[in-house]
Design an enzyme around this catalytic site. Structure first.
Site, PDB file in Angstrom:
ATOM      1  N   THR A  72       1.095  -1.179  -0.244  1.00  0.00           N
ATOM      2  CA  THR A  72      -0.113  -0.051   0.464  1.00  0.00           C
ATOM      3  C   THR A  72       0.982   1.599   0.039  1.00  0.00           C
ATOM      4  O   THR A  72       0.395   2.005  -0.735  1.00  0.00           O
ATOM      5  CB  THR A  72      -1.411  -0.184   1.498  1.00  0.00           C
ATOM      6  N   ASN A 150      -4.890  -9.444  -8.230  1.00  0.00           N
ATOM      7  CA  ASN A 150      -6.155 -10.477  -7.170  1.00  0.00           C
ATOM      8  C   ASN A 150      -6.816 -11.124  -6.243  1.00  0.00           C
ATOM      9  O   ASN A 150      -6.872 -12.128  -5.801  1.00  0.00           O
ATOM     10  CB  ASN A 150      -5.823  -9.594  -5.441  1.00  0.00           C
ATOM     11  N   GLN A 178       0.735  -8.804  -6.275  1.00  0.00           N
ATOM     12  CA  GLN A 178       0.360 -10.040  -7.081  1.00  0.00           C
ATOM     13  C   GLN A 178       0.629 -11.126  -7.980  1.00  0.00           C
ATOM     14  O   GLN A 178       1.261 -12.148  -8.177  1.00  0.00           O
ATOM     15  CB  GLN A 178      -1.044  -9.918  -7.225  1.00  0.00           C
ATOM     16  N   SER A 198       4.880  -6.366  -2.423  1.00  0.00           N
ATOM     17  CA  SER A 198       4.796  -6.624  -0.700  1.00  0.00           C
ATOM     18  C   SER A 198       5.321  -7.700  -0.613  1.00  0.00           C
ATOM     19  O   SER A 198       5.248  -8.791  -1.222  1.00  0.00           O
ATOM     20  CB  SER A 198       3.168  -6.905  -0.864  1.00  0.00           C
ATOM     21  N   THR A 236      13.817   5.075  10.190  1.00  0.00           N
ATOM     22  CA  THR A 236      14.977   3.567  10.272  1.00  0.00           C
ATOM     23  C   THR A 236      15.058   3.079   9.637  1.00  0.00           C
ATOM     24  O   THR A 236      13.561   2.419   9.796  1.00  0.00           O
ATOM     25  CB  THR A 236      15.629   4.253  11.867  1.00  0.00           C
ATOM     26  N   CYS A 324     -19.178  -8.223   3.949  1.00  0.00           N
ATOM     27  CA  CYS A 324     -21.014  -8.050   4.323  1.00  0.00           C
ATOM     28  C   CYS A 324     -20.321  -6.346   4.162  1.00  0.00           C
ATOM     29  O   CYS A 324     -19.012  -5.732   4.554  1.00  0.00           O
ATOM     30  CB  CYS A 324     -20.605  -8.235   5.385  1.00  0.00           C
TER      31      CYS A 324
END
Ligand code: PLP
Length: 393
Positions: A72, A150, A178, A198, A236, A324
């Site tokens: 992200t 994805n 992905q 990622s 860091t 949902c």
């Protein structure tokens, strides 16, 4: 109960070799890589090695890699940097099926006055390249298109799209979260300016990623602070995770062949057998242009959540293509963009495999899922009416 983990597009197991590489850097070798002393210097050396491993996986050079905290952040940093590079341009091109890491950012930018074109996809989840070209204007600062989806695994022709953007002087970013480690990526052979990855999707830990920025591409830092990452990302460094990600990249390069032979074979077996055994089921996404580890299958007239719950009783982990929202089940934005009919989209399940899955596990799922679907359908009034109308016509 044994877990059969087929949800690797959500996250993956940290590879044992990755964990082993990381462990010394939590406790014994805790130095700061920026320190002048050799205690920190030995960590800096290891970070250089991790940067080389990450670069090698995608055919880049080490100074084109900026370590970040996740996919992200990499996506956000790339798009914001492109907008800062061309402050006079106010247009962004993306697609309707991007991950929220890009889609929600673009919605946020739209609320700040940017014009965002979200390209549609066809029923196979594929882009129309003519529409893409028509969307590019002199006002376009950046194109952001994912390399692979994805949910469906559908692969976009990002290399072709990047070349078309470059011809027009537009920056091109791709979310390769992905695709990295599942299909070959060679940045020396394409015109992509920025690419996000990622760690936790390729057997490194969560909370680490990197952004590739092509040499010569102007870059405005997202996190402004110290001189780390050559002033391109302050803070860091997360040394154990970067070292883990480097090792994971090295392993991913070695396992690319297995992904495209063994993993693909297991995915195909799972898909073929489920389609053969379960009536009114279908695959969502271009059957030819997909990641080797992903299949998204719809089972008509059942709810994905129900399938997940019953599979969970057998230790089987997967994801559903509906979520949902405000108390009701909504098919995902990806399936809606593909125009998957409501009754199909509701009962869609994504299975995503990894090199750690075995044929025995796939056979287990093939044995357990058909009765699960049958059981759920027997409780569904829609299914009863469908089967009755089929019997009478
Ligand atoms: N982009 C894609 C395509 C993803 O699948 C994901 C995670 O699911 C992300 C971006 C975000 O990555 P991260 O969880 O590292 O922030």
């Amino acid at each position: 109960m044994k877990t059969v983990y087929l949800d690797n597009n959500a996250t993956t197991q940290v590879a044992p070799e990755v964990l082993e590489a990381m462990l010394p850097y939590f406790h014994d070798l805790y130095g700061n890589p920026s320190s002048m002393h050799s205690f920190g210097g030995q960590v800096a050396k290891k970070l250089r090695e991790a940067r080389e491993q990450a670069a090698a996986l995608i055919g880049a050079s080490p100074d084109e890699i900026i370590f970040t905290s996740c996919g992200t952040e990499s996506d956000n940093a790339a798009i914001r940097s492109a907008l800062a590079t061309y402050p006079e341009r106010r247009h962004i091109v993306t697609s309707r099926v991007e991950h929220p890491a890009v889609r929600s950012l673009c919605a946020n930018l739209a609320s700040q006055g940017y014009r965002v074109t979200e390209l549609p996809v066809d029923k196979n989840g594929m882009l129309d390249m003519e529409q893409y070209v028509a969307s590019l204007t002199p006002d376009t600062a950046v194109v952001s298109l994912m390399w692979a989806n994805n949910e469906t695994g559908v692969i976009f022709p990002v290399e072709k799209a990047a070349a078309l953007a470059r011809e027009r002087g537009i920056l091109f970013h791709t979310d390769a979260v992905q695709s990295t480690g599942k299909i070959p990526i060679d940045m020396s052979k394409n015109a992509i300016d920025m690419l996000a990855i990622s760690g936790h999707k390729l057997h490194a830990p969560k909370g680490i990623g990197f952004l590739y920025v092509r040499k010569g591409t102007r870059f405005s830092p997202f996190l402004i602070g110290g001189h780390q990452e050559k002033g391109r990302r302050g803070g860091t460094e997360n040394t154990p995770s970067i070292i883990g990600l480097g090792k994971a990249c090295e392993l991913a390069a070695r396992h690319l062949e297995t992904e495209n032979t063994t993993v693909r074979g297991l995915r195909d077996k799972l898909e073929t057998e489920l389609l053969a055994r379960i009536p009114r089921s279908r695959v969502n996404g271009d059957p030819k242009g997909r990641l080797p580890n992903t299949t998204n299958i719809s089972f008509e007239h059942v709810e994905g959540e129900g399938i997940l719950l019953l599979m969970n009783e057998y230790g089987i982990c997967a994801s559903s293509g509906s979520a949902c929202t405000s108390g009701s089940l909504q098919p995902s934005h990806v399936l809606r963009a593909m125009g998957v009919p409501f009754t199909m989209a509701h009962g869609s399940i994504r299975f995503s495999l990894s090199i750690y899955n075995t044929e025995e596990e796939i056979d287990f799922v093939i044995g357990k899922l058909p009765p699960v679907i049958e059981r759920l359908r027997s409780m569904s009034p829609y299914w009863t009416s469908v089967t009755q109308s089929c019997a009478t016509t």
